[in-house]
Design an enzyme around this catalytic site. Structure first.
Site, short mmCIF file in Angstrom:
data_model
loop_
_atom_site.label_atom_id
_atom_site.label_comp_id
_atom_site.label_asym_id
_atom_site.label_seq_id
_atom_site.Cartn_x
_atom_site.Cartn_y
_atom_site.Cartn_z
N CYS A 2 0.82 -1.19 0.00
CA CYS A 2 0.00 0.00 0.00
C CYS A 2 0.86 1.25 0.00
O CYS A 2 1.96 1.26 0.55
CB CYS A 2 -0.96 0.04 1.17
SG CYS A 2 -2.16 -1.29 1.21
N ARG A 27 6.03 -1.08 -4.00
CA ARG A 27 5.55 -1.61 -2.72
C ARG A 27 4.57 -2.76 -2.92
O ARG A 27 4.26 -3.48 -1.98
CB ARG A 27 4.90 -0.50 -1.90
CG ARG A 27 5.87 0.61 -1.51
CD ARG A 27 5.16 1.78 -0.88
NE ARG A 27 4.65 1.50 0.44
CZ ARG A 27 5.33 1.66 1.57
NH1 ARG A 27 6.57 2.09 1.52
NH2 ARG A 27 4.78 1.41 2.73
N TRP A 72 -3.03 -2.89 -1.61
CA TRP A 72 -2.71 -4.32 -1.61
C TRP A 72 -3.77 -5.00 -0.77
O TRP A 72 -3.91 -4.73 0.42
CB TRP A 72 -1.32 -4.54 -1.03
CG TRP A 72 -0.79 -5.93 -1.16
CD1 TRP A 72 -0.24 -6.51 -2.26
CD2 TRP A 72 -0.74 -6.93 -0.12
NE1 TRP A 72 0.16 -7.80 -1.97
CE2 TRP A 72 -0.15 -8.09 -0.68
CE3 TRP A 72 -1.14 -6.95 1.22
CZ2 TRP A 72 0.06 -9.25 0.05
CZ3 TRP A 72 -0.94 -8.11 1.96
CH2 TRP A 72 -0.35 -9.25 1.37
N ASN A 96 -3.40 2.90 5.01
CA ASN A 96 -2.50 1.74 5.03
C ASN A 96 -2.62 1.08 6.39
O ASN A 96 -2.74 1.76 7.41
CB ASN A 96 -1.04 2.16 4.83
CG ASN A 96 -0.77 2.67 3.43
OD1 ASN A 96 -1.61 2.56 2.55
ND2 ASN A 96 0.41 3.22 3.23
N GLY A 97 -2.51 -0.25 6.41
CA GLY A 97 -2.53 -0.96 7.69
C GLY A 97 -3.78 -1.82 7.82
O GLY A 97 -4.52 -2.05 6.86
N GLU A 481 17.57 -19.00 -0.22
CA GLU A 481 17.38 -17.70 -0.86
C GLU A 481 17.22 -17.86 -2.37
O GLU A 481 16.39 -17.17 -2.98
CB GLU A 481 18.56 -16.78 -0.52
CG GLU A 481 18.51 -15.40 -1.16
CD GLU A 481 17.34 -14.55 -0.72
OE1 GLU A 481 17.10 -13.51 -1.36
OE2 GLU A 481 16.64 -14.92 0.26
N LYS A 485 13.92 -16.68 -4.51
CA LYS A 485 13.98 -15.77 -5.65
C LYS A 485 13.28 -16.37 -6.87
O LYS A 485 12.54 -15.69 -7.57
CB LYS A 485 15.44 -15.44 -6.00
CG LYS A 485 16.12 -14.52 -5.02
CD LYS A 485 15.51 -13.13 -5.07
CE LYS A 485 15.74 -12.38 -3.76
NZ LYS A 485 14.90 -12.80 -2.66
N GLU A 488 9.48 -16.42 -6.32
CA GLU A 488 8.91 -15.08 -6.23
C GLU A 488 8.61 -14.48 -7.59
O GLU A 488 7.55 -13.89 -7.80
CB GLU A 488 9.87 -14.13 -5.50
CG GLU A 488 9.82 -14.19 -3.99
CD GLU A 488 10.77 -13.18 -3.37
OE1 GLU A 488 10.32 -12.44 -2.49
OE2 GLU A 488 11.95 -13.13 -3.76
N HIS A 504 16.33 -38.25 2.79
CA HIS A 504 15.30 -38.39 3.82
C HIS A 504 13.94 -37.90 3.32
O HIS A 504 13.10 -37.48 4.13
CB HIS A 504 15.71 -37.63 5.08
CG HIS A 504 16.93 -38.18 5.74
ND1 HIS A 504 16.96 -39.41 6.36
CD2 HIS A 504 18.20 -37.69 5.84
CE1 HIS A 504 18.18 -39.65 6.83
NE2 HIS A 504 18.94 -38.61 6.53
N LYS A 605 6.45 -5.16 -1.44
CA LYS A 605 7.84 -4.91 -1.06
C LYS A 605 7.97 -4.72 0.45
O LYS A 605 8.74 -5.38 1.12
CB LYS A 605 8.36 -3.68 -1.81
CG LYS A 605 9.81 -3.32 -1.46
CD LYS A 605 10.75 -4.43 -1.90
CE LYS A 605 12.20 -4.06 -1.66
NZ LYS A 605 13.09 -5.18 -2.01
#
Length: 610
Positions: A2, A27, A72, A96-97, A481, A485, A488, A504, A605
């Site tokens: 947002c 964002r 968002w 926002n929030g 990581e 990536k 994402e 395993h 973001k």
């Protein structure tokens, strides 16, 4: 996550609002909207999708007061009727929030006759302020009274048709700053949105309410209404830093900015012959000497940085380390340790889960706190006793790259300081580590030069549905990581495992259609890892191996085995080098698939909600 832009100025603010939203696109959002007070009174435009669509719908609008927003979705699906701003009577609100008690408030307001047209918690704020205006006609006072009933995190901006030339804002938990310009006053979630009009910023604190007019601004406290002053800060953010330049995407730009970002982050080393605890704050020497354990709190990519730091700190400083998902830490019964260093890692410094976990750790009686962050004015930095500011510069792409490697550099510095304070770092070793850090930007540059070979590998991934990443020791978090990536930005399902865990369970997934990416530096675990790779080949798996020059694997390419050697092995700092090809691999795979690299679906973001 947002974004808010607001303005009360002497000129037309619509271009400022639109341009500000464009700077906040990184964002993450699914819809956009604005509301302005012009000659026709209160006018609103909303659009599902990108800011460009909102821009097309806003042609002809002109006003000197306005608010704008990128949403968002949290409460209610992405849809135009859920997009901000929300209107009640003659006022409009962006937010926002998350308002945690919105259902109770909504029921009260519906009983009073207010009609809701969305599924959002934000519409509750609009109606609540409208209700307060019935008994308190001053807009700022009505907003203040409404905020006192809100529970949760919020940053809000409000305009009212009855009071053109005025914007009222409030902050509790979500970031919000003001801009002091020559021809007006402005507000935004991020300084990048306001560089077009000013570099003079005021960072609101939790519990602040601001009243903006073209020629004045006032800040007071929501609880009590007492007026306060906040310092004006000259933003060091460069407008050029948030432009694409010669690159196709921000992610690509930021990958290639890593040598500079690391050089800037490590600039304080200069020609220093030794490390000083003061790198982490004036009281660092005294506080870090008291530490007998480390608790790392982080989310996502920052969590992976914390996992690497665990290996470093336990190995060199001999301190026990726990790495916790910040989103989980405060929801379990943990055992507090007042001598434990609580280390919060966040790119934005506003990550809601990490901030809440930091506060929870303090409430448990753990006062020694340290923030590693890329934003000096952020909440996590302000609420920590010690801090280290990485100098990665603005990171616009949702998938973090340069923020991660600069976090690792900062964490290695912390490791060395902790080891030195405990007498576990000889002068010779300290000098060697410092030299390696100074050489790091050049070493990174050499790895990035392998982009053409990595891009060729990526062509093998464009038609895959799944991928498996393997690593051992220090490089298991790097495998994690790399998998993050890839998933994402390319939407290829990817998982990472310690290579020793392959047999395993994960080995059952390996076949000719499952590419396996291995992080295989030339270290003491390489022979163990080679055995794990043989297990993959025996099941017909396709191997893509990143190793180092001179490693026994560097000439092992064969049918079904692809090997790329990095220019040099870099010892304990090897994770910083080995994550770079994984970033490039994900980027080029996404490029081939044609996904939205910088703004992947469903992601944001700066995650400022829980």
């Amino acid at each position: 996550m947002c974004g808010i832009v607001a303005a009360a100025a002497t000129d037309n603010v619509v271009p400022v609002l639109i341009e500000g939203l464009k700077k906040l696109e990184y964002r993450g959002y699914d819809s956009a909207g604005l509301a302005v007070l012009g000659e026709k009174g209160l006018e609103r435009r909303r659009a599902l999708g990108r800011v460009a669509e909102l821009c097309a719908r806003s042609g002809g609008l002109s006003a000197r007061t306005g608010i704008a927003h990128t949403r968002w979705a949290t409460h209610g699906a992405p849809a135009e009727h859920n997009a901000h701003p929300h209107i009640s009577g003659g006022l409009a609100v962006v937010h926002n929030g998350i308002i945690e008690n919105y259902e109770v408030l909504k029921a009260e307001l519906q009983a009073l006759g207010y009609v809701f047209t969305s599924e959002t918690d934000t519409e509750t704020i609009a109606h609540l302020i409208a209700h307060c205006l019935e008994t308190q006609p001053d807009l700022a006072e009505a907003v203040r009274l409404a905020c006192r009933r809100l529970k949760g995190a919020y940053a809000i901006a409000v305009i009212a048709a009855a009071e053109p030339g005025r914007v009222v804002l409030a902050r509790e938990g979500s970031p919000l700053l003001l801009g002091v310009g020559e021809r007006g006053h402005y507000a935004a979630s991020d300084a990048a949105a306001l560089l077009q009009v000013t570099r003079q910023m005021i960072y609101l604190e939790n519990g602040d309410l601001a009243d903006l007019r073209p020629d004045s601004l006032m800040i007071c406290r929501i609880d009590g209404g007492a007026r306060v002053s906040r310092p004006v800060v000259v933003s060091q953010l460069s407008a050029d830093a948030v432009e694409l330049g010669r690159f196709r995407h921000y992610m690509q730009k930021e990958i290639f900015e890593q040598p500079e970002a690391l050089a800037n982050t490590l600039e304080m080393l200069g020609g220093a012959q030794s490390l000083q605890p003061g790198l982490f704050g004036a009281d660092a020497a005294r506080l870090l000497e008291e530490v007998d354990a480390v608790l790392i709190l982080a989310c996502g990519t920052s969590y992976h940085a914390g996992m690497v730091a665990r290996y470093w700190i336990e190995s060199l400083a001999r301190l026990p380390v726990m790495v916790e998902f910040a989103s989980e830490y405060r929801y379990r019964e943990s055992v507090p340790n007042p001598r434990q260093l609580v280390l919060a890692i966040s790119q934005s410094g506003e990550t809601a889960d990490t901030l809440a976990a930091l506060r929870h750790a303090r409430e448990l009686g753990q006062p020694i706190t340290l923030a590693i962050c890329n934003v000096p004015e952020s909440a996590i930095v302000r609420e920590s006793v010690l801090r280290f500011i990485t100098r990665a510069g603005p990171e616009i792409g949702v998938a973090s790259t340069k923020a991660f490697t600069t976090q690792l550099a900062a964490l290695f510095l912390l490791t060395l300081v902790l080891a030195k304070l405990r007498g576990r770092l000889s002068e010779a070793d300290e000098a060697g580590h410092l030299q390696a850090l100074r050489h790091l930007p050049l070493a990174v540059q050499k790895v990035l030069a392998l982009e053409p070979e990595i891009a060729a590998w990526a062509r093998h991934f464009a038609n895959k549905q799944h991928a498996l990443f393997l690593g051992r020791g220090l490089h298991y978090p790097i495998a994690l990581e790399g998998a993050l990536k890839l998933k994402e930005i390319s939407y290829i399902h990817a998982e990472a495992y310690p290579a020793g865990e392959l047999k395993h369970g994960p080995l059952a997934l390996v076949d000719k259609d499952m590419p396996v990416i291995a992080v295989a530096p030339n270290d003491h675990l390489l022979e163990k890892l080679k055995s794990n790779l043989q297990e993959v080949r025996a099941r017909g798996g396709e191997l893509y191996v990143f190793t180092d020059q001179g490693a026994p694997l560097s000439a092992a390419a064969a049918d079904g085995v692809h090997v790329l050697a990095l220019p040099e092995h870099y010892g304990l700092l090897s994770p910083i080098l080995h994550v770079l090809p994984l970033q490039l691999l994900a980027y080029h795979a996404a490029l081939i698939k044609g996904t939205d690299v910088d703004k992947p679906r469903n992601l944001a973001k700066s995650v400022t909600v829980e």
